[in-house]
Design a protein around this motif. Structure first.
Motif, short mmCIF file in Angstrom:
data_model
loop_
_atom_site.label_atom_id
_atom_site.label_comp_id
_atom_site.label_asym_id
_atom_site.label_seq_id
_atom_site.Cartn_x
_atom_site.Cartn_y
_atom_site.Cartn_z
N SER A 436 -1.37 8.07 -16.21
CA SER A 436 -1.87 7.11 -17.19
C SER A 436 -3.36 6.88 -17.02
CB SER A 436 -1.13 5.78 -17.05
OG SER A 436 -1.38 5.21 -15.79
N GLN A 437 -3.94 6.21 -18.00
CA GLN A 437 -5.37 5.88 -17.95
C GLN A 437 -5.65 4.91 -16.81
OE1 GLN A 437 -6.72 3.90 -21.45
NE2 GLN A 437 -8.84 3.74 -20.79
N ASP A 438 -4.78 3.94 -16.64
CA ASP A 438 -4.94 2.94 -15.59
C ASP A 438 -4.23 3.44 -14.33
OD1 ASP A 438 -5.47 0.67 -14.17
OD2 ASP A 438 -3.86 -0.52 -15.07
N VAL A 439 -4.97 4.17 -13.51
CA VAL A 439 -4.39 4.78 -12.32
C VAL A 439 -4.15 3.71 -11.26
CG1 VAL A 439 -4.75 6.44 -10.46
CG2 VAL A 439 -5.55 6.96 -12.78
N TYR A 440 -2.94 3.70 -10.71
CA TYR A 440 -2.64 2.77 -9.62
C TYR A 440 -2.39 3.57 -8.35
CZ TYR A 440 -1.04 -1.37 -7.19
OH TYR A 440 -0.94 -2.41 -6.31
N LEU A 441 -3.25 3.37 -7.37
CA LEU A 441 -3.06 3.96 -6.06
C LEU A 441 -2.68 2.86 -5.09
CD1 LEU A 441 -6.07 6.46 -5.80
CD2 LEU A 441 -3.74 6.92 -6.56
N PHE A 442 -1.71 3.16 -4.24
CA PHE A 442 -1.25 2.17 -3.26
C PHE A 442 -2.16 2.22 -2.03
CE2 PHE A 442 2.42 3.19 -5.83
CZ PHE A 442 2.97 1.94 -6.07
N GLU A 443 -2.31 1.06 -1.39
CA GLU A 443 -3.12 1.02 -0.18
C GLU A 443 -2.47 1.93 0.85
OE1 GLU A 443 -5.54 -2.21 2.51
OE2 GLU A 443 -3.94 -2.88 1.19
N GLY A 444 -3.27 2.81 1.42
CA GLY A 444 -2.78 3.81 2.37
C GLY A 444 -3.70 5.01 2.30
N SER A 445 -3.22 6.14 2.76
CA SER A 445 -4.04 7.35 2.77
C SER A 445 -3.86 8.15 1.49
CB SER A 445 -3.66 8.23 3.96
OG SER A 445 -2.34 8.74 3.79
N ILE A 446 -4.74 9.13 1.30
CA ILE A 446 -4.61 10.04 0.16
C ILE A 446 -3.27 10.78 0.25
CG2 ILE A 446 -5.50 12.19 -0.83
CD1 ILE A 446 -8.31 11.19 -0.24
N ARG A 447 -2.90 11.18 1.46
CA ARG A 447 -1.64 11.88 1.67
C ARG A 447 -0.46 11.02 1.20
NH1 ARG A 447 -0.81 15.66 5.48
NH2 ARG A 447 -2.61 14.91 6.67
N ASP A 448 -0.46 9.74 1.60
CA ASP A 448 0.63 8.83 1.21
C ASP A 448 0.75 8.75 -0.30
OD1 ASP A 448 1.07 8.31 3.88
OD2 ASP A 448 -0.19 6.51 3.90
N ASN A 449 -0.38 8.66 -0.99
CA ASN A 449 -0.36 8.51 -2.44
C ASN A 449 0.06 9.79 -3.14
OD1 ASN A 449 -1.48 5.79 -3.68
ND2 ASN A 449 -2.54 6.11 -1.72
N LEU A 450 -0.40 10.93 -2.65
CA LEU A 450 0.00 12.19 -3.28
C LEU A 450 1.49 12.43 -3.12
CD1 LEU A 450 -2.94 14.62 -2.34
CD2 LEU A 450 -2.52 13.44 -4.50
N ALA A 451 2.03 12.08 -1.96
CA ALA A 451 3.46 12.33 -1.68
C ALA A 451 4.35 11.20 -2.16
CB ALA A 451 3.65 12.56 -0.19
N TYR A 452 3.82 10.27 -2.95
CA TYR A 452 4.59 9.10 -3.35
C TYR A 452 5.87 9.49 -4.11
CZ TYR A 452 5.60 4.36 -4.86
OH TYR A 452 6.21 3.15 -5.07
N GLY A 453 5.76 10.48 -4.98
CA GLY A 453 6.92 10.90 -5.77
C GLY A 453 7.80 11.90 -5.05
N LYS A 454 7.30 12.43 -3.91
CA LYS A 454 8.07 13.40 -3.13
C LYS A 454 7.74 13.18 -1.65
CE LYS A 454 9.26 18.32 -2.90
NZ LYS A 454 8.90 19.70 -3.34
#
Length: 595
Positions: A436-454
């Protein structure tokens, strides 16, 4: 939610809480039993003092002598032994009720918070649009903690006051029915006063809980929008707004405190009347010989034991009202209906090819009346559909309906011919990747956010998704690489970086359907070009649905649908729509400077 709460009595809220806590019935019974036994041990020393006075005065003719202990020394010794065991028993059961009530408070508050959160996750998006996040956080955190404070001490206090009245009353009526009547005369007034103040305080404490939510909302909004506040030099203005919200909370508390504080002075005078009656009438009876001196001592001591704890009713009721106001808010949240039901047990047939069809779909938002009307669209598997149109025309509504954030009022949506209402939400949403346009990243590392769905993704999978989204070039340039903290909501990264991570996160799911909701509208030209290159690579054998304002990003789409006022007014590929010379062609000329 709050209006209904304000008109629900505190005792009804207590009943609702007990029904919720029926799984803790054994713990509640055990804690209550320990509170009762502790209080019985607690009032026993006053009785023993009276018995000791009887021993000293009457010696061989005392009450204890009648139990077989002939000398005064034996009687005092047995009273000392009894006193030891009574104090030991009181200490033991105080330890037990403290452990039981506090553990119950911890367990119940944890379960309430967890249940409230899990229920909130199932609620429709319309609920979150109508209620502020600050109010919800206040309910799940502050309100739950308020209930915990009551269970930690208030519940035991209420039980022990009731036990005191019953147990001491029984002793009174055995020793002297007349003095019992005199001592108990103030109790109806005290109880009436308690209920009177409870009725007065109940709506005031409901208002206090509401003001707590308002204050939490203001804090959450301001801290989340601190950059905007600074850019508009609005610090003083926002500080004033926060102060107003804080003062409103203070005023609500002040009104509640004024009512609860008036309780003690009124009750003290009623208690004084009961104590004076026992003191004077009992004393006269003892002087006349119609009342045993030891019994008189017991009555005087127990009168204080009976009446003075009732002054604590003010504090207990204050705690009770705060807790029940909080309980209403928590249980009202748990009672919020879930309209988008996840009752279907079926999954999408595998493998999901990705054909999406909207069949005469209509939907209106309850608040604004905006929405869509009779939309019929079909996206073949592996094709790209672009939705264009003015803000508010209904494009994003189609995406929300596809993800079942809402259900249409008419028509249905199908994936590979299966109505999405007939498959589980997990199966549906696992098949769709949303950027989406309004990107929501969770507090944590880039790795944590990339792997959020897997979450079980391998290092190679994460790196490949990042490369496909053209995010790897900036990730490997960071000192900590994939382990770089992104900060709250990704604040440590640029907008373009967050957008690429969002795309990589969706790609790591490897969804057969990829949805981009204006994913390139807020990024720079370099990021837009990178995302376009990524889409050309990932669009093969994947259904892509795009919402875009920049028409240059969708010229290669298989189908472009123009949405106006909730209806599709044009449909075709870029070339055919230009030839059609309609709304799309007019917008294209404006954006390319040909108008």
């Amino acid at each position: 939610m709050t209006t209904r709460a304000q008109h629900t009595s505190s005792f009804a809220a207590l009943g609702r809480l007990l029904r919720y806590a029926r799984g803790y019935r054994r713990q509640i019974i055990a804690a209550t039993t320990c509170s009762i036994i502790n209080k019985l041990f607690d009032i026993a020393p006053e009785i023993l003092i009276g018995v000791a006075i009887d021993v000293v005065v009457n010696q061989e003719e005392s009450f204890v002598a009648g139990l077989g202990f002939e000398t005064a020394q034996e009687q005092i010794t047995i009273l000392a032994v009894l006193t030891f065991f009574i104090w030991a028993g009181e200490s033991l059961f105080e330890y037990l009720f403290q452990i039981l009530w506090r553990n119950l408070a911890q367990r119940l508050q944890s379960d309430l918070r967890q249940d409230a959160y899990e229920h909130a996750q199932r609620l429709d998006m319309s609920f979150f649009e109508a209620n502020s996040s600050g109010q919800l956080v206040a309910t799940m955190n502050d309100d739950v903690n308020q209930l915990e404070r009551f269970l930690d001490g208030g519940a035991n206090a209420m039980i022990q006051v009731a036990v005191t009245v019953v147990a001491v009353g029984a002793v009174f009526f055995v020793l002297s029915p007349l003095i019992a009547l005199l001592a108990f005369t103030p109790i109806p007034l005290i109880i009436w006063g308690a209920f009177y103040f409870q009725r007065k305080a109940s709506p005031l404490y409901a208002d206090v809980r509401e003001k707590v939510g308002d204050l939490s909302s203001r804090l959450a909004n301001n801290l989340g929008g601190i950059a905007t506040i600074k850019s508009f030099t609005a610090e003083q203005r926002e500080a004033k707004r926060l102060k107003d919200a804080s003062e409103a909370y203070v005023d609500a508390n002040r009104r509640a405190i004024r009512i609860s504080s008036a309780f003690i002075p009124v009750i003290r005078m009623a208690i004084l009347a009961g104590f004076l009656a026992t003191f004077t009438v009992g004393g006269m009876m003892a002087l006349e010989g119609s009342l045993n001196v030891g019994a008189y001592g017991v009555l005087v001591f127990l009168t204080q034991r009976l009446l003075w704890p009732l002054t604590g009713l003010a504090e207990v009721i204050d705690l009770f009202e705060r807790a029940m106001a909080s309980t209403r808010r928590i249980l009202d949240l748990l009672a919020e209906p879930v309209n988008v039901r996840d009752d279907a047990g079926k999954s999408l047939e595998q493998p999901v090819r990705g054909k999406v069809s909207f069949n005469q779909v209509s939907f209106r938002y309850a608040g604004s009346g905006a929405g869509i009307q009779d939309i019929t669209l079909s996206v073949p598997a592996g094709n790209t559909l672009a939705l264009v149109g003015a803000t508010g025309s209904g494009k994003s509504t189609l995406i929300k309906l596809l993800l079942r954030f809402y259900d249409p009022s008419h028509g249905d949506i199908r994936i590979d011919g299966q109505p999405i209402r007939e498959v589980s939400l997990k199966s549906l949403r696992d098949a769709i990747g949303l950027v989406s346009q309004d990107v929501y990243l969770f507090e944590g590392s880039i790795r944590d956010n990339l792997a959020y769905g897997k979450p079980d993704a391998s290092e190679e999978e994460i790196m490949e998704a990042a490369r496909t989204a053209e995010a790897w070039s900036f990730i490997e340039g960071l000192p900590q690489g994939l382990d770089t903290p992104v900060g709250e909501r990704g604040i440590r990264l640029s907008g373009g970086q967050r957008q690429r991570l969002s795309l990589a996160r969706a790609l790591l799911k490897n969804p057969p359907i990829l949805v981009l909701d204006e994913a390139t509208s807020a990024v720079d030209n370099e990021t837009e070009a990178a995302i376009q290159r990524s889409l050309k690579r990932i669009g093969h054998n994947r259904t892509v649905i795009m919402i875009a304002h920049r028409l240059s990003t969708i010229v290669d789409a298989d189908t472009i649908a123009v949405v106006e006022n909730g209806r599709i007014v044009e449909e075709g590929d870029h070339d055919s729509l230009i030839r059609n010379n309609g709304a799309y062609a007019a917008q294209w000329r404006v954006q390319t400077g040909q108008a």
